[in-house]
Design a protein around this motif. Structure first.
Motif, PDB file in Angstrom:
ATOM      1  N   VAL A 236       4.043  -5.360  -8.745  1.00  0.00           N
ATOM      2  CA  VAL A 236       3.895  -4.077  -8.053  1.00  0.00           C
ATOM      3  C   VAL A 236       2.472  -3.944  -7.510  1.00  0.00           C
ATOM      4  CG1 VAL A 236       3.847  -1.566  -8.385  1.00  0.00           C
ATOM      5  CG2 VAL A 236       5.702  -2.937  -9.379  1.00  0.00           C
ATOM      6  N   SER A 237       2.385  -3.602  -6.227  1.00  0.00           N
ATOM      7  CA  SER A 237       1.076  -3.458  -5.582  1.00  0.00           C
ATOM      8  C   SER A 237       1.109  -2.280  -4.615  1.00  0.00           C
ATOM      9  CB  SER A 237       0.691  -4.752  -4.849  1.00  0.00           C
ATOM     10  OG  SER A 237       1.661  -5.077  -3.865  1.00  0.00           O
ATOM     11  N   GLU A 238      -0.011  -2.042  -3.973  1.00  0.00           N
ATOM     12  CA  GLU A 238      -0.161  -0.882  -3.090  1.00  0.00           C
ATOM     13  C   GLU A 238       0.904  -0.865  -1.992  1.00  0.00           C
ATOM     14  OE1 GLU A 238      -3.656   1.410  -0.532  1.00  0.00           O
ATOM     15  OE2 GLU A 238      -4.070  -0.495  -1.538  1.00  0.00           O
ATOM     16  N   GLY A 239       1.544   0.290  -1.838  1.00  0.00           N
ATOM     17  CA  GLY A 239       2.552   0.463  -0.798  1.00  0.00           C
ATOM     18  C   GLY A 239       3.965   0.137  -1.233  1.00  0.00           C
ATOM     19  N   ASP A 240       4.143  -0.483  -2.391  1.00  0.00           N
ATOM     20  CA  ASP A 240       5.481  -0.796  -2.879  1.00  0.00           C
ATOM     21  C   ASP A 240       6.202   0.476  -3.300  1.00  0.00           C
ATOM     22  OD1 ASP A 240       5.330  -3.511  -2.524  1.00  0.00           O
ATOM     23  OD2 ASP A 240       4.886  -3.993  -4.613  1.00  0.00           O
ATOM     24  N   THR A 241       7.524   0.447  -3.190  1.00  0.00           N
ATOM     25  CA  THR A 241       8.344   1.493  -3.789  1.00  0.00           C
ATOM     26  C   THR A 241       8.913   0.923  -5.083  1.00  0.00           C
ATOM     27  OG1 THR A 241      10.277   0.756  -2.493  1.00  0.00           O
ATOM     28  CG2 THR A 241       8.977   2.588  -1.620  1.00  0.00           C
TER      29      THR A 241
ATOM     30  N   ARG B 214      -1.881   1.333  -9.174  1.00  0.00           N
ATOM     31  CA  ARG B 214      -1.754   0.201  -8.253  1.00  0.00           C
ATOM     32  C   ARG B 214      -1.414   0.636  -6.842  1.00  0.00           C
ATOM     33  NH1 ARG B 214       0.708  -5.000 -11.168  1.00  0.00           N
ATOM     34  NH2 ARG B 214      -0.342  -4.848 -13.189  1.00  0.00           N
ATOM     35  N   GLY B 215      -1.214   1.928  -6.617  1.00  0.00           N
ATOM     36  CA  GLY B 215      -0.954   2.434  -5.277  1.00  0.00           C
ATOM     37  C   GLY B 215       0.495   2.423  -4.861  1.00  0.00           C
ATOM     38  N   ALA B 216       1.410   2.356  -5.827  1.00  0.00           N
ATOM     39  CA  ALA B 216       2.845   2.319  -5.515  1.00  0.00           C
ATOM     40  C   ALA B 216       3.400   3.726  -5.337  1.00  0.00           C
ATOM     41  CB  ALA B 216       3.599   1.600  -6.626  1.00  0.00           C
ATOM     42  N   ASP B 217       4.512   3.814  -4.616  1.00  0.00           N
ATOM     43  CA  ASP B 217       5.297   5.045  -4.544  1.00  0.00           C
ATOM     44  C   ASP B 217       6.332   4.985  -5.661  1.00  0.00           C
ATOM     45  OD1 ASP B 217       3.986   6.008  -2.240  1.00  0.00           O
ATOM     46  OD2 ASP B 217       5.259   4.768  -0.956  1.00  0.00           O
ATOM     47  N   VAL B 218       6.293   5.962  -6.566  1.00  0.00           N
ATOM     48  CA  VAL B 218       7.085   5.896  -7.794  1.00  0.00           C
ATOM     49  C   VAL B 218       8.273   6.845  -7.738  1.00  0.00           C
ATOM     50  CG1 VAL B 218       7.075   6.261 -10.278  1.00  0.00           C
ATOM     51  CG2 VAL B 218       5.108   5.175  -9.174  1.00  0.00           C
ATOM     52  N   PHE B 219       9.454   6.270  -7.922  1.00  0.00           N
ATOM     53  CA  PHE B 219      10.696   7.018  -8.099  1.00  0.00           C
ATOM     54  C   PHE B 219      11.082   6.878  -9.569  1.00  0.00           C
ATOM     55  CE2 PHE B 219      10.430   6.275  -3.697  1.00  0.00           C
ATOM     56  CZ  PHE B 219      11.387   6.998  -2.991  1.00  0.00           C
ATOM     57  N   THR B 220      11.632   7.934 -10.164  1.00  0.00           N
ATOM     58  CA  THR B 220      12.024   7.831 -11.570  1.00  0.00           C
ATOM     59  C   THR B 220      13.188   8.761 -11.871  1.00  0.00           C
ATOM     60  OG1 THR B 220      11.167   7.797 -13.849  1.00  0.00           O
ATOM     61  CG2 THR B 220      10.469   9.621 -12.454  1.00  0.00           C
TER      62      THR B 220
END
Length: 341
Positions: free
Chosen positions: A152-157, A178-184
């Motif tokens: 997981v890195s910046e910009g990942d969903t 890490r700059g990810a977009d997080v869905f949960t």
């Protein structure tokens, strides 16, 4: 008796109290018994245990047992305590406060004293309490390993199952670092909690239209990465939600996959297993756990990461048995910490 090459904090008793599983049982009933004090090998240290973090794995194996165990078996994997005996020249030293995740194949840590390889522990900063430190090893390292395996890195969903669980809480915070977009997913009463931790989108874990609602927000491309803490049919559903050649880290046993799904999605599947570091006798992996725990402790000490809510549990068989049942009943948020007094 200690030799001239052994340093110890004080005169130690010959026996100790421990919470044990006499035999696996559905009710997870435990006993408190007296056992001999552990004898350390050359590279092992003896620790006076202060706090033990309970995990779902402890509850699962209290019901089923584990193939490597002899009974009575001392339960518990995550421990915090003070070094009271060590060979001269070993690090850490007598008097140091340490944290570690113990071997699944050996006796656990729900006892007044426990032994551990010196290279598998991490020093605890003075600003962190023993109970706080005990929330970290299993959940924190599982989250870090899952993020490493899914790159997981910046910009990942990234989709993190059960965001209000202990692993989920750590994973959300580190994914945002890490700059990810997080869905949960989380129960409705925990949506505010996971939002506070950094989740960008939260969905009701019990929603029958979960997939449709995720796709409505995410769009057609699918997730770059998934941290799958649930297993079973949820793993299959999560792969459906991934993009082609997406990455998924699984913390539970893999289900059977339909060949069509594997061909259509070509997922990169990883398995997270802390116990494997010990079961495979991998010194490298055991030392890596020490490094990860050090990173986790530093992040907690400097305020970059918060730990799950702590629920203190008494060091008696009835209280620990009840706590283990809560681990598997569902809907529990936080971390149960047994205080060894």
């Amino acid at each position: 008796m200690p030799t001239n090459d052994v340093i110890q904090l004080c005169d130690l008793p010959s026996t100790m109290q421990a919470i044990v599983l006499e035999q696996p049982n559905e009710d997870m009933n435990l006993s408190k018994i007296e056992l001999p004090l552990p004898l350390c090998d050359e590279n092992e240290i003896l620790v006076k245990v202060e706090s033990v973090g309970l995990n779902p794995l402890d509850a699962q194996f209290a019901k089923t047992g584990f193939c490597k165990w002899e009974y009575p078996h001392v339960l518990g994997l995550d421990a915090v305590g003070t070094v009271v005996q060590a060979n001269k020249g070993l690090f850490p030293s007598v008097g140091d406060r340490v944290m570690w995740h113990s071997s699944l194949a050996q006796q656990g840590v729900l006892s007044e004293y426990a032994k551990v390889a010196n290279y598998a522990v991490s020093l605890i900063p003075e600003s962190i309490t023993s109970n706080t430190a005990a929330t970290i090893p299993c959940s924190g390292m599982s989250a870090l390993i899952a993020l490493e395996k899914t790159q997981v890195s910046e910009g990942d969903t990234v989709f993190i199952e059960a965001g209000a669980g202990a692993v989920g809480q750590f994973a959300i915070q580190f994914a945002k670092q890490r700059g990810a977009d997080v869905f949960t997913t989380a129960s409705k009463h925990n949506h505010k909690l996971v939002k506070k931790l950094g989740a960008d989108e939260v969905f009701d874990a019990r929603d029958k239209k979960l997939c449709e609602k995720i796709r409505a927000v995410l769009g057609p491309q699918g997730f770059d990465a998934v941290i799958d803490t649930i297993g079973g049919e949820a793993t299959v559903r999560n792969i459906e939600l991934m993009q082609f050649c997406g990455r998924i880290a699984c913390l539970k046993t893999l289900p059977a996959f339909e060949p069509e799904l594997m061909f259509r999605k070509a997922p990169n599947i990883s398995v997270v297993s802390l116990g494997g570091a010990w079961l495979a006798n991998s010194l490298c992996a055991q030392q890596h756990m020490s490094f990860m725990n050090k990173l986790l402790l530093e992040n907690v000490a400097n305020g970059n990461i918060s730990v799950p809510e702590i629920f203190a549990i008494s060091f008696d068989a009835e209280s620990v048995s009840a706590a283990l049942r809560r681990q598997l009943n569902g809907g529990f948020t936080g971390k149960q910490i047994v205080e060894i007094i």
